[in-house]
Write an enzyme that holds these catalytic residues in place. Structure first.
Site, PDB file in Angstrom:
ATOM      1  N   PHE A 158       0.807  -1.228   0.000  1.00 56.22           N
ATOM      2  CA  PHE A 158       0.000   0.000   0.000  1.00 56.22           C
ATOM      3  C   PHE A 158       0.834   1.269   0.000  1.00 56.22           C
ATOM      4  O   PHE A 158       0.359   2.332  -0.374  1.00 56.22           O
ATOM      5  CB  PHE A 158      -0.948   0.005   1.213  1.00 56.22           C
ATOM      6  CG  PHE A 158      -0.293   0.415   2.500  1.00 56.22           C
ATOM      7  CD1 PHE A 158      -0.086   1.766   2.790  1.00 56.22           C
ATOM      8  CD2 PHE A 158       0.146  -0.533   3.422  1.00 56.22           C
ATOM      9  CE1 PHE A 158       0.534   2.147   3.975  1.00 56.22           C
ATOM     10  CE2 PHE A 158       0.766  -0.149   4.597  1.00 56.22           C
ATOM     11  CZ  PHE A 158       0.964   1.198   4.865  1.00 56.22           C
TER      12      PHE A 158
ATOM     13  N   LYS B 105      -1.032  -7.024  -9.521  1.00 50.31           N
ATOM     14  CA  LYS B 105      -2.052  -7.165  -8.470  1.00 50.31           C
ATOM     15  C   LYS B 105      -1.664  -6.124  -7.417  1.00 50.31           C
ATOM     16  O   LYS B 105      -0.805  -6.350  -6.580  1.00 50.31           O
ATOM     17  CB  LYS B 105      -2.005  -8.583  -7.882  1.00 50.31           C
ATOM     18  CG  LYS B 105      -3.286  -9.051  -7.220  1.00 50.31           C
ATOM     19  CD  LYS B 105      -3.782  -8.200  -6.080  1.00 50.31           C
ATOM     20  CE  LYS B 105      -2.970  -8.355  -4.811  1.00 50.31           C
ATOM     21  NZ  LYS B 105      -3.344  -7.341  -3.780  1.00 50.31           N
TER      22      LYS B 105
ATOM     23  N   SER C 102       5.161  -7.114   3.442  1.00 46.37           N
ATOM     24  CA  SER C 102       5.709  -7.474   4.753  1.00 46.37           C
ATOM     25  C   SER C 102       6.479  -8.797   4.667  1.00 46.37           C
ATOM     26  O   SER C 102       6.245  -9.606   3.761  1.00 46.37           O
ATOM     27  CB  SER C 102       4.558  -7.595   5.755  1.00 46.37           C
ATOM     28  OG  SER C 102       3.639  -8.560   5.282  1.00 46.37           O
TER      29      SER C 102
ATOM     30  N   CYS D  72       9.538   1.491   3.864  1.00 47.89           N
ATOM     31  CA  CYS D  72      10.438   0.384   4.217  1.00 47.89           C
ATOM     32  C   CYS D  72      11.856   0.884   4.455  1.00 47.89           C
ATOM     33  O   CYS D  72      12.687   0.148   4.959  1.00 47.89           O
ATOM     34  CB  CYS D  72      10.432  -0.673   3.124  1.00 47.89           C
ATOM     35  SG  CYS D  72      11.209  -0.066   1.645  1.00 47.89           S
TER      36      CYS D  72
HETATM   37  P1  NAD Z   1       1.353  -6.738   2.993  1.00 45.93           P
HETATM   38  O1  NAD Z   1       2.385  -7.798   3.099  1.00 45.93           O
HETATM   39  O2  NAD Z   1       0.203  -6.769   3.943  1.00 45.93           O
HETATM   40  O3  NAD Z   1       0.692  -6.745   1.522  1.00 45.93           O
HETATM   41  C1  NAD Z   1       1.476  -6.713   0.364  1.00 45.93           C
HETATM   42  C2  NAD Z   1       0.734  -7.405  -0.766  1.00 45.93           C
HETATM   43  O4  NAD Z   1       0.564  -8.788  -0.426  1.00 45.93           O
HETATM   44  C3  NAD Z   1      -0.649  -6.844  -1.042  1.00 45.93           C
HETATM   45  O5  NAD Z   1      -0.844  -6.764  -2.443  1.00 45.93           O
HETATM   46  C4  NAD Z   1      -1.593  -7.866  -0.407  1.00 45.93           C
HETATM   47  O6  NAD Z   1      -2.819  -7.979  -1.098  1.00 45.93           O
HETATM   48  C5  NAD Z   1      -0.807  -9.165  -0.509  1.00 45.93           C
HETATM   49  N1  NAD Z   1      -1.080 -10.080   0.605  1.00 45.93           N
HETATM   50  C6  NAD Z   1      -1.341  -9.749   1.899  1.00 45.93           C
HETATM   51  N2  NAD Z   1      -1.497 -10.859   2.658  1.00 45.93           N
HETATM   52  C7  NAD Z   1      -1.318 -11.922   1.822  1.00 45.93           C
HETATM   53  C8  NAD Z   1      -1.349 -13.323   2.007  1.00 45.93           C
HETATM   54  N3  NAD Z   1      -1.596 -13.866   3.203  1.00 45.93           N
HETATM   55  N4  NAD Z   1      -1.128 -14.109   0.937  1.00 45.93           N
HETATM   56  C9  NAD Z   1      -0.877 -13.591  -0.279  1.00 45.93           C
HETATM   57  N5  NAD Z   1      -0.837 -12.257  -0.513  1.00 45.93           N
HETATM   58  C10 NAD Z   1      -1.048 -11.423   0.517  1.00 45.93           C
HETATM   59  O7  NAD Z   1       2.117  -5.340   3.059  1.00 45.93           O
HETATM   60  P2  NAD Z   1       1.519  -3.862   3.176  1.00 45.93           P
HETATM   61  O8  NAD Z   1       0.943  -3.677   4.528  1.00 45.93           O
HETATM   62  O9  NAD Z   1       0.691  -3.563   1.993  1.00 45.93           O
HETATM   63  O10 NAD Z   1       2.867  -3.018   3.024  1.00 45.93           O
HETATM   64  C11 NAD Z   1       3.718  -2.724   4.114  1.00 45.93           C
HETATM   65  C12 NAD Z   1       4.894  -3.670   4.170  1.00 45.93           C
HETATM   66  O11 NAD Z   1       5.625  -3.630   2.946  1.00 45.93           O
HETATM   67  C13 NAD Z   1       5.896  -3.299   5.234  1.00 45.93           C
HETATM   68  O12 NAD Z   1       6.308  -4.455   5.893  1.00 45.93           O
HETATM   69  C14 NAD Z   1       7.038  -2.666   4.468  1.00 45.93           C
HETATM   70  O13 NAD Z   1       8.296  -2.730   5.104  1.00 45.93           O
HETATM   71  C15 NAD Z   1       7.013  -3.483   3.219  1.00 45.93           C
HETATM   72  N6  NAD Z   1       7.678  -2.793   2.125  1.00 45.93           N
HETATM   73  C16 NAD Z   1       8.894  -3.246   1.755  1.00 45.93           C
HETATM   74  C17 NAD Z   1       9.593  -2.601   0.748  1.00 45.93           C
HETATM   75  C18 NAD Z   1      10.947  -3.064   0.336  1.00 45.93           C
HETATM   76  O14 NAD Z   1      11.448  -2.558  -0.655  1.00 45.93           O
HETATM   77  N7  NAD Z   1      11.560  -4.000   1.022  1.00 45.93           N
HETATM   78  C19 NAD Z   1       9.008  -1.496   0.105  1.00 45.93           C
HETATM   79  C20 NAD Z   1       7.740  -1.076   0.512  1.00 45.93           C
HETATM   80  C21 NAD Z   1       7.082  -1.734   1.530  1.00 45.93           C
END
Ligand code: NAD
Length: 490
Positions: A150, A174, A227, A282
């Site tokens: 997000f 997605k 995450s 992040c």
């Molecule tokens: P999230 O992991 O909740 O969701 C990310 C994506 O995964 C979304 O599209 C979501 O629909 C999907 N998703 C969620 N749960 C799932 C599941 N159980 N099975 C399959 N798909 C699933 O992350 P968020 O809350 O949207 O974003 C924040 C996180 O992203 C933080 O942990 C942040 O550190 C990380 N992030 C990392 C970077 C990087 O470059 N390392 C960059 C930006 C954000």
């Protein structure tokens, strides 16, 4: 009624047949502004089949022509920058300036991928044996997918899409179900940039839609950002199905403040790093480790900076920090601040239970500073993903580097110092993939790989630049013999 976002499949905008939707909020006002359909597996299958069909034509389009669509996209993104930034602020909560900054970093990736004619070149040797030549060429994989979080709805899809399509693949996005409107706009622009049907596609949804992509045999590679638990899941499930995967996870970024640092500069930059984008980045600084005499001046200055930061609706002028993505996130962040107190930390600046006047229905946690955080505590190890900076204090650079390297994550580590020797030592020894020296958010430009380590990354090839090109292509080696005497036939 709020607008239900659409899928973009086979070059057409389609209403998902999903029975279920999730609400999308403007985090500053708390209002529902859209609905995300949870697209079922049949719609994923339809997108993959359309992508497979389009791939047969797209891979044959010369790379010099493929990148013309990216040049067009770059211009469209520039023209619509304001609208894109507004849309990001409305659904993601960050300030308008932060949204513009995000889009700039996304556009850089489009620009770099326009260099695909050079970037995807192979190599060769004449006469590896007498009269025999050998070449390495790069070919696209087929249909590839990206699953994005997000917090950067405009930039993160562009970490992947430009490289994937420039190298001849067909791409399915997605996006995060929490911020789907930015992707709607991005795909309107992709449509205008003239990509043939099926080359770029959009499928909305959440976990089940992701799993349908991971399980589909037609998807050859998966890029993920989110995450760490989900990154691990996506990596394991995608690779178990024989797909390539690059999965960027969460973070808990430490920053060392040396006594010889320029304290005014360090404080200003650290406040931006820890509280910018409401800490939902992040590469946000999350733990500040002061060394020796840096402790008192830094603690005092960062507490002042936190308390005086102007929090409000990101579309209003002068606002320095926006809202938290959801009510659940706000509750989780504030719960962790409470836990820090129970674990013995001092809450120097408390951002709980506050809201800017007129926005009481929105989701807010104000800048928070926790002092004397125990490195073994839950709060010291958990990614808070909110505007919360934890302070720890040590006496030597050895101890500071040890604290940095004790961590599970390895997304970023920074040092503030005026000593070249301290900086070099830190750069050499810190176990993180992105290092900042007198920098608070060490975000690699589009022409460098975004190099997370440890639990911040699962895979081999990172996003952006050469890594992106390699990830989206497979190498083919050709060994060939053309006997000289055959040329005499003509
Ligand atoms: P999230 O992991 O909740 O969701 C990310 C994506 O995964 C979304 O599209 C979501 O629909 C999907 N998703 C969620 N749960 C799932 C599941 N159980 N099975 C399959 N798909 C699933 O992350 P968020 O809350 O949207 O974003 C924040 C996180 O992203 C933080 O942990 C942040 O550190 C990380 N992030 C990392 C970077 C990087 O470059 N390392 C960059 C930006 C954000």
């Amino acid at each position: 009624m709020s607008e239900r976002v659409l899928n973009y499949i086979g070059g057409a905008w389609r209403t998902s047949q999903a029975g279920e939707t999730l609400p999308v909020h403007n985090p500053a006002t708390g209002q529902v502004i859209a609905e995300t359909p949870l697209s079922p597996a049949q719609e994923v299958d339809e997108a993959v089949r359309q992508g497979q069909e389009a791939f047969q034509g797209w891979r044959r389009v010369p790379v010099t022509e493929r990148v013309q669509h990216l040049f067009a996209l770059k211009n469209l993104l520039e023209e619509h920058l304001e609208l894109l930034a507004r849309t990001i602020t409305e659904e993601c909560g960050k300030t308008y300036e932060e949204s513009v900054g995000e889009m700039r970093r996304g556009i850089e990736n489009v620009e770099v991928a326009c260099g695909a004619p050079s970037l995807m070149q192979g190599w060769n040797n004449e006469d590896i044996a007498r009269g025999i030549d050998e070449h390495m060429i790069r070919q696209p994989l087929g249909v590839v997918a990206a699953i994005t979080p997000f917090n950067f709805p405009g930039m993160i899809p562009l970490w992947f899409l430009p490289y994937a399509v420039a190298t001849g693949n067909c791409f399915i996005l997605k996006p995060s179900e929490k911020v789907p409107r930015t992707a709607q706009l991005l795909f309107r622009l992709l449509e205008e940039a003239g990509f043939p049907p099926g080359v770029v596609q959009l499928v909305n949804g959440a976990a089940d839609t992701v799993n349908a992509l991971l399980d589909h045999p037609g998807v050859k590679a998966v890029s993920f950002v989110g995450s760490t638990p989900v990154a691990r899941h996506v990596y394991q499930r995608a690779t178990a199905h024989g797909k390539r995967a690059q999965c960027q996870g969460g973070a808990k970024n430490p920053v060392v403040i040396m006594p010889d640092a320029d304290m005014e500069m360090a404080t200003r930059i650290m406040a931006d790093s820890a509280f910018g984008c409401a800490g939902q980045r992040c590469l946000a600084a999350s733990v500040a480790i002061t060394v020796g005499e840096a402790r008192h001046p830094f603690t005092e200055a960062i507490a002042d900076a936190a308390a005086s930061r102007r929090v409000g609706y990101g579309l209003e002028p002068g606002v320095q920090m926006g809202a938290i993505i959801t009510r659940q996130s706000e509750e989780r962040i504030e719960g962790l601040i409470g836990q820090a107190e129970q674990e013995g930390a001092t809450v120097l600046v408390d951002g709980r239970d506050k809201a800017p006047p007129g926005y009481e229905e929105g989701f807010w946690t104000f800048p928070t500073v926790l002092d004397n955080v125990d490195p073994r505590s839950v709060v010291a190890r958990t990614e808070i993903f909110g505007p919360v900076l934890s302070l720890m204090h040590v006496e030597t650079i050895e101890e500071a580097i040890q604290r940095v390297n004790q961590r599970e994550y390895g997304n970023m580590a920074c040092i503030f110092t005026s000593s070249g020797a301290a900086a070099r030592r830190f750069r050499y020894e810190a176990e993180a993939g992105n290092i900042g020296i007198n920098i608070g958010v060490a975000a690699p430009m589009a022409f460098f790989p975004f190099s997370g380590w440890k639990a911040s990354f699962f895979g081999d090839l990172h996003a952006q630049d050469h890594h992106g090109i390699e990830f989206y292509t497979q190498t083919k080696v050709v060994v060939e013999r053309w006997p000289r005497e055959w040329s005499r036939k003509f």
